[in-house]
Structures are given as structure tokens and as C-alpha cells.
Design a protein around this motif. Structure first.
Motif, PDB file in Angstrom:
ATOM      1  N   TRP A  15     100.639 -34.842  19.315  1.00  0.00           N
ATOM      2  CA  TRP A  15     101.263 -34.320  20.519  1.00  0.00           C
ATOM      3  C   TRP A  15     100.233 -33.510  21.287  1.00  0.00           C
ATOM      4  O   TRP A  15      99.541 -32.670  20.730  1.00  0.00           O
ATOM      5  CB  TRP A  15     102.455 -33.436  20.169  1.00  0.00           C
ATOM      6  CG  TRP A  15     103.658 -34.205  19.764  1.00  0.00           C
ATOM      7  CD1 TRP A  15     103.902 -34.754  18.550  1.00  0.00           C
ATOM      8  CD2 TRP A  15     104.776 -34.523  20.579  1.00  0.00           C
ATOM      9  NE1 TRP A  15     105.104 -35.397  18.558  1.00  0.00           N
ATOM     10  CE2 TRP A  15     105.674 -35.265  19.797  1.00  0.00           C
ATOM     11  CE3 TRP A  15     105.109 -34.253  21.899  1.00  0.00           C
ATOM     12  CZ2 TRP A  15     106.880 -35.738  20.287  1.00  0.00           C
ATOM     13  CZ3 TRP A  15     106.328 -34.718  22.385  1.00  0.00           C
ATOM     14  CH2 TRP A  15     107.183 -35.453  21.579  1.00  0.00           C
ATOM     15  N   TYR A  16     100.139 -33.767  22.588  1.00  0.00           N
ATOM     16  CA  TYR A  16      99.228 -33.041  23.461  1.00  0.00           C
ATOM     17  C   TYR A  16     100.000 -32.459  24.626  1.00  0.00           C
ATOM     18  O   TYR A  16     101.012 -33.000  25.056  1.00  0.00           O
ATOM     19  CB  TYR A  16      98.137 -33.968  24.011  1.00  0.00           C
ATOM     20  CG  TYR A  16      97.195 -34.470  22.954  1.00  0.00           C
ATOM     21  CD1 TYR A  16      96.227 -33.650  22.401  1.00  0.00           C
ATOM     22  CD2 TYR A  16      97.279 -35.781  22.503  1.00  0.00           C
ATOM     23  CE1 TYR A  16      95.367 -34.118  21.432  1.00  0.00           C
ATOM     24  CE2 TYR A  16      96.414 -36.255  21.535  1.00  0.00           C
ATOM     25  CZ  TYR A  16      95.465 -35.414  20.997  1.00  0.00           C
ATOM     26  OH  TYR A  16      94.619 -35.885  20.037  1.00  0.00           O
ATOM     27  N   ILE A  17      99.497 -31.335  25.141  1.00  0.00           N
ATOM     28  CA  ILE A  17     100.085 -30.728  26.327  1.00  0.00           C
ATOM     29  C   ILE A  17      99.000 -30.622  27.393  1.00  0.00           C
ATOM     30  O   ILE A  17      97.881 -30.206  27.108  1.00  0.00           O
ATOM     31  CB  ILE A  17     100.716 -29.359  26.009  1.00  0.00           C
ATOM     32  CG1 ILE A  17     101.473 -28.819  27.197  1.00  0.00           C
ATOM     33  CG2 ILE A  17      99.698 -28.360  25.529  1.00  0.00           C
ATOM     34  CD1 ILE A  17     102.413 -27.704  26.869  1.00  0.00           C
ATOM     35  N   VAL A  18      99.321 -31.048  28.610  1.00  0.00           N
ATOM     36  CA  VAL A  18      98.377 -31.032  29.723  1.00  0.00           C
ATOM     37  C   VAL A  18      98.967 -30.161  30.820  1.00  0.00           C
ATOM     38  O   VAL A  18     100.111 -30.381  31.250  1.00  0.00           O
ATOM     39  CB  VAL A  18      98.118 -32.461  30.248  1.00  0.00           C
ATOM     40  CG1 VAL A  18      97.195 -32.430  31.452  1.00  0.00           C
ATOM     41  CG2 VAL A  18      97.549 -33.335  29.151  1.00  0.00           C
ATOM     42  N   ASP A  19      98.192 -29.182  31.274  1.00  0.00           N
ATOM     43  CA  ASP A  19      98.625 -28.308  32.352  1.00  0.00           C
ATOM     44  C   ASP A  19      98.077 -28.857  33.668  1.00  0.00           C
ATOM     45  O   ASP A  19      96.866 -28.964  33.849  1.00  0.00           O
ATOM     46  CB  ASP A  19      98.116 -26.890  32.112  1.00  0.00           C
ATOM     47  CG  ASP A  19      98.745 -25.879  33.043  1.00  0.00           C
ATOM     48  OD1 ASP A  19      99.575 -26.273  33.892  1.00  0.00           O
ATOM     49  OD2 ASP A  19      98.421 -24.684  32.926  1.00  0.00           O
ATOM     50  N   ALA A 131     110.574 -28.653  26.307  1.00  0.00           N
ATOM     51  CA  ALA A 131     111.489 -28.736  25.171  1.00  0.00           C
ATOM     52  C   ALA A 131     110.797 -29.102  23.865  1.00  0.00           C
ATOM     53  O   ALA A 131     111.392 -28.952  22.805  1.00  0.00           O
ATOM     54  CB  ALA A 131     112.587 -29.754  25.469  1.00  0.00           C
ATOM     55  N   GLN A 132     109.560 -29.559  23.900  1.00  0.00           N
ATOM     56  CA  GLN A 132     108.887 -30.054  22.699  1.00  0.00           C
ATOM     57  C   GLN A 132     108.064 -28.971  22.006  1.00  0.00           C
ATOM     58  O   GLN A 132     106.972 -29.240  21.497  1.00  0.00           O
ATOM     59  CB  GLN A 132     107.985 -31.255  23.045  1.00  0.00           C
ATOM     60  CG  GLN A 132     108.729 -32.502  23.399  1.00  0.00           C
ATOM     61  CD  GLN A 132     109.300 -32.480  24.803  1.00  0.00           C
ATOM     62  OE1 GLN A 132     108.907 -31.680  25.626  1.00  0.00           O
ATOM     63  NE2 GLN A 132     110.247 -33.345  25.071  1.00  0.00           N
ATOM     64  N   VAL A 133     108.567 -27.767  21.920  1.00  0.00           N
ATOM     65  CA  VAL A 133     107.848 -26.655  21.300  1.00  0.00           C
ATOM     66  C   VAL A 133     107.742 -26.871  19.788  1.00  0.00           C
ATOM     67  O   VAL A 133     106.732 -26.557  19.171  1.00  0.00           O
ATOM     68  CB  VAL A 133     108.556 -25.309  21.602  1.00  0.00           C
ATOM     69  CG1 VAL A 133     107.845 -24.154  20.930  1.00  0.00           C
ATOM     70  CG2 VAL A 133     108.627 -25.095  23.094  1.00  0.00           C
TER      71      VAL A 133
END
Length: 141
Positions: A15-19, A131-133
Motif C-alpha cells: 500500500w502506498y500513499i501519494v500526496d 479510510a485505509q489507515v
């Protein structure tokens, strides 16, 4: 030595988060599309879905360079005669910035079953909260 071919059962998804805040919409979409396809992985295989899950936050703060806000349009058709609907990107970025990011990424993944499957792993949010914390996504710059 034979060429390595990934098998669908062996793919490890992260899982990756992109700002997207203060970054060009298209450049962010390129990075997201590459993550969704798994192009950066050493075990990338073109005919296997090797991609990861991507969460994009701050889509409302993404930047369109040049005069794209005034000149670029989003078109859709209702399916009825004369049913072409046009929305300027300036209006789209105010009302539905998530859709603008999803459309940009959709244009950069292949038009195949692998591309459609990859888009199901894309999660776009207009603000900071997502929501994917529980998945503990890794932040990508």
C-alpha cells in the motif's frame, strides 16, 4: 538462464500513499499509474497484474499548469441523441477533484483487463483524511 515470469499467486501487493498537494495533476497521475501497474518492481511482468494499492490524498490541491483550467474540458455522453455534456476543468476541480485525478490515471493505464483491475486498487480523496489507515500505507514523494 531463462527469463523470470511472475505468477499471479506470487505477487506481493503493498500500500502506498501519494500526496497530490501543489504538484501537477499529470505528473502525479503518471507516478500513480506506474505504481498501479507495478512498473517499478524488479519482478514486473507485462501480462501479469503486479501492481500495488495506491491512495491519493489532497486531490483538490493538485495543480493544472498553463491555461488548462480555462481551456480543458471533460466530455461525457448520456447515450441519448444530443446528450453530450461538457464540464470545464475549473468547475470539475472545484466540485469533483477526485474524478479529475481518476480520469488522468485511467488514461495512463492500459485499456485491457489488467488496466481495469488495476484501477480498482486506486483510492482518491479530495482532502487529507482517508479510510485505509489500517493498511499502514507507505508514503511516496
Amino acid at each position: 538462464m531463462s527469463t523470470f515470469m511472475a505468477k499471479p499467486a506470487d505477487v506481493q501487493r503493498k500500500w502506498y500513499i501519494v500526496d497530490a498537494a501543489d504538484k501537477p495533476l499529470g505528473r502525479t497521475a503518471v507516478k500513480v499509474a506506474d505504481l498501479l501497474r507495478g512498473k517499478g518492481k524488479p519482478e514486473f511482468t507485462p501480462h501479469v497484474d503486479c501492481g500495488d494499492h495506491v491512495v491519493v490524498i489532497n486531490a483538490e490541491k493538485a495543480v493544472l499548469t498553463g491555461k488548462k483550467l480555462e481551456n480543458k474540458n471533460y466530455y461525457r455522453h448520456t447515450g441519448y441523441i444530443g446528450g453530450l455534456k461538457t464540464v470545464k476543468y475549473s468547475n470539475l476541480m472545484k466540485t469533483r477533484p477526485e474524478l479529475a485525478m481518476e480520469l488522468a490515471v485511467k488514461g495512463m493505464v492500459p485499456d485491457t483487463t489488467i488496466g481495469r483491475k488495476a484501477l480498482t486498487r486506486l483510492h482518491v480523496y479530495a482532502g487529507e483524511k482517508y479510510a485505509q489507515v489500517a493498511q499502514k500505507p507507505e508514503k511516496i514523494d
